[in-house]
Structure formats: structure tokens, C-alpha cells
Design a protein around this motif. Structure first.
Motif: not given
Lengths: 279, 279
Positions: B110, B112-114, B116-117, B154, B157, B159-160, B162
Motif C-alpha cells: 500500500r 507503493t507509488t506511481v 513503482d508502477a 502518471e 496517478e 500506484t503499483l 492500484d
């Protein structure tokens, strides 16, 4: 694709060695012993890697070897790859130095010191290794004495190369140290010229090495007659006169384990990987 | 014995996963495909280790995963362990953080960020991975677009976490990300309580996971009916109504490969190793 590092190739050589099959009498993908299983070799290879990394960056050969053995021993079956690491460590040091040749590895082993010999003796404290009794005049240098033998090494100023050279006639790994790793390089070159899956090439390399000379680990654990029988029958397998799988089953049943030849195959695979063997 | 590091346990989990047998339809010690062999999994595991080390020391999950995939791809057979690394990377991050629990790994995923994605999408450029076509409204986020999809990630928005959550209903690995890795932890606990060689325990874990839910990789490559047939027959093997080895041979012949279940077994083994499984 990314390139594997020298230490990664050494670890992979350990894994490919135990994965290749058949390798009569040795643990392989299809044969194992109740108390010495395939999984122990996987864990041994993973555990040895930090020591191999030390050898690759130029740490002393003896201390890198001792560290590799300590990591290898981090599984419950005891000795899985002591001999293979004794083959690999100087090869890794030579490769790390950019000179993985007969001359390069000869410089490495002839450059070992008394401190390297002391590390080698300490390595025997991490794991039980089957060895012969030494001659009477060398009793004080019995490797099973571990670090208790270090004062004697120091007073005699024996380097690790000296120690290996003194057992070259009874130990196939020591014989490589004393002869520029010639069998390993020759087998590595043949393996590179061979074709097909790596597991099959490594099995052929094993049979060729076994057929060429008696396995010294079999001499140690059984006797010379058994080692010579195994050598003769490996030749028969290569000539198509004996079935490889039946021979493999028989040796496991008799607990005859040509482990020194397996150690040389690990070195053979490492040389081939460093010279471009595609996996 | 020395303790293995977190990354060493993760690498060992990959090696033990492929070593365990039988695992119907998957490469194991006794079965392989001509173009996807046991040796490729050895090289994949060795190559993945530096990326796993990054996860263990707290690097971003996405970038550690991408690095692990890039290293895994350093062998000639393409994708060997992409899914297994997607299971392992957050588990390794949680273990490196000293909290390998359902809650600990849930915090990791939870968090993780964009970025990371974006790394996750870039990982698809290192290797071909069999995936389903996305729904029409998600075509711009098709993972096969690799880094071309990053601007879309991006702008939305995403994240990984998501991204994984959005495919949790069609992908068994993504489902773990979305549910605290519950199947992996449960299987890991059962494997620890089990007895016998690790290779046998991992094979039993594989059958139990396969019998519990349809394998989503089989759904992707074949269809749901095949996945349900495989699930039913795994149950029959566990009940003693079908022979495991014959079933394994048949699935290899039919090229039916329950790869998602194998990925979960890699995670299962890692959890068990971190919790003290003796090899």
C-alpha cells in the motif's frame, strides 16, 4: 540480458554441477541420499556466494575459501561442496583479476601464503570432510586438527600451495592446484565446444573426467580397486558398452561417490561460463 | 552454521521451488520443456539476486523488482520467474524491514507509488510475459506497452498497488497483493508444520494451492474450463484418486502450465525459510 558477475558464474557453476544428470554415485537431479539431498546443494551454493564474492574482489584466497565453506555449511547436511569450492576459489580469484588462464590461476595459487594455509585449516572446523590419514611424519599437519595445526604450519613456513602440492598425488583437487588446473581448463574448453543442454554437456564432462583417472574421493572412502573399477566402467559407458543410468543407480546403492570428479566439473562449468557458455 | 540473509533466502526459495517435484505442468527436477529447462531457472534465480538484495535493504519495491527481473532475464529462455519475483519482492521488503507479517507486507504494497508502477511497466521490456488483453477502457494501460504506458499511469496517478488491485480478479499474484498475501502466509505456515524433505513439502503445498483455486496463468494461456479441470484433478491427487506423476506428465504434454501457483509456492517457501524452515 545483463552479464553475470564472476561470483554469480561461480555460484551458477555449483548449481549446474548438481543439476546435471546422470553423474553416477553423486547427488544429481534424479538421485539423492536420505541424509544428503538435492536441496542441501541448493542451500550450499547460495550460502557459499559471499565467500566467492570475496575471492572475486581480490581478498586472500584462503580467507575467501574459509568464508565460502562457512556459508556453504549453513544447511543441515554438512559437507556438500567443500572440494568444489577449493577448485573454484582460485579460479574465481584469477577471473576477478581478469586472467582466467592456466598461467593466471597458477600465479594465484603460487602466490598463497602461510596465512592462506591457516585459513584452509580453519575451514575444516566448519564441516566434516572425509579425508585419509596423513603419513606418520605429517601427523601434526592432519587437516582434521583444524586450527590446532596452525603453529606447525607457521613454524614450517608452509603456504597453502605447499600444503596442496604435498597431497597432489593422493587428492585430485590438490593435483589441479599443482598442475595449472589443466584438467579443468581442458574439460571447460571441451564443454564449450560441445552442444545441447548444459546439463547434458556437464554429464558428459563428468564421464570423460571419470574415465580418464581414478577418483581420489573413492580411493579415500573405499579403496583404489573400487576407484579403478569406477574408472573402467565410466569408459564403458562412454564406449556405449554399459548403461549410464543403471551404473548411476548401482553406485548410489553401493554408496560409492566419485566426489572429486564432481568438484572438477564445478570448475569446468565455471571456466565455460566465464568464456561465454550460454545458459 | 551461518544465517542466510533475507536475499539469500529469497534466492533459495526460487531454487527450491523449481527443485520440488512433482509440480504438474511446471518445470521441475524431473520435467522440463525443450526451450525452457531446469538450468534456465537456476540461472534466473542467480541473476535475480541483486534485485532481491535491493528490496531487502529498502530500495523502492518497483525498482528492486525491475532490477530483479532484468537479472532474471540474463539467460536464454526468456521468462522464468517474473511472477515469482512479483510475489517475492514485497515479502523481501517486509522481511528486510523486520516485519514479515500479513500487516507488514500490506504496508509495503500500500506504500507503493506511481514511480513503482512505472518501474513495473518497464520490467515488461526485459522479458516477454504471457498476459491477457486488458478490457477496452484499460487498453492504454496494457502492460505490454511497457514504458509507453507511463504517461498514462502518471496522469491517472496510479500506484503499483492500484495497478495490482485492478487485476486482482484475473491474476492470482495480484490477488495476493490485494489481500495481505494471505494464501502465501497460510501455505507457508502449513509448510513449516509439515515434515520431511523440503522438496516434498513444497510439492504438497503446490497441490494444495492448486486444488483450492483455479490457476490464473492457465486461464490466461488456455481457458477457464482447463483451469477448473486442473483444479479438480489436483484435488483428486490429494484425495489419492489420481496419480501425481501421470498427471504431471500429461500437463507437460498438453503444455498446460499452472505457473501462478508455482509463483505462490516461491513466496510460501520464502515465508517458511524466514520463519526457520531447516534445509
Amino acid at each position: 540480458m545483463t552479464e553475470r558477475s564472476v561470483a554469480q558464474n561461480a555460484e551458477l557453476a555449483l548449481l549446474l554441477e548438481v543439476s546435471s544428470t546422470p553423474k553416477p554415485g553423486n547427488v544429481d537431479r534424479e538421485r539423492e541420499y536420505d541424509d544428503l539431498r538435492f536441496e542441501h546443494f541448493m542451500a550450499g551454493a547460495v550460502g557459499a556466494r559471499p565467500g566467492l564474492e570475496r575471492a572475486a574482489v581480490g581478498d586472500a584466497v584462503g580467507s575467501a575459501f574459509e568464508h565460502a565453506v562457512e556459508g556453504m555449511a549453513g544447511q543441515s547436511a554438512g559437507n556438500t561442496q567443500f572440494g568444489a569450492l577449493l577448485v573454484l576459489t582460485p579460479l574465481v580469484a584469477a577471473a576477478g583479476d581478469g586472467d582466467l588462464t592456466r598461467g593466471g590461476v597458477d600465479s594465484v595459487v603460487r602466490g598463497t601464503t602461510v596465512a592462506d594455509a591457516a585459513s584452509f585449516y580453519r575451514a575444516f572446523e566448519h564441516v566434516d570432510v572425509a579425508v585419509d590419514d596423513p603419513p606418520d611424519d605429517l601427523e601434526s599437519l592432519d587437516v582434521r586438527r583444524g586450527s590446532d595445526a596452525i603453529p606447525e604450519l607457521e613454524s614450517r613456513e608452509l603456504t597453502l600451495f605447499d600444503v596442496m602440492e604435498s597431497s597432489a598425488d593422493v587428492d585430485g583437487v590438490a593435483a589441479e592446484w599443482a598442475s595449472e588446473f589443466d584438467r579443468v581448463f581442458s574439460a571447460g574448453e571441451r564443454l564449450l565446444d560441445d552442444s545441447g543442454p548444459v546439463a547434458d554437456r556437464a554429464s558428459r564432462a563428468f564421464f570423460e573426467l571419470l574415465a580418464a583417472e581414478p577418483d581420489t574421493f573413492v580411493v579415500t572412502r573405499q579403496d583404489r580397486a573400487t576407484a579403478e573399477e569406477v574408472q573402467r566402467r565410466a569408459r564403458a559407458v562412454l564406449d556405449g558398452d554399459e548403461d549410464a543410468t543403471a551404473f548411476a543407480e548401482e553406485l548410489v546403492d553401493r554408496d560409492v561417490n566419485p566426489g572429486t570428479t564432481a568438484d572438477l566439473v564445478a570448475g569446468t562449468l565455471f571456466v565455460a561460463l566465464e568464456r561465454g557458455l550460454v545458459v
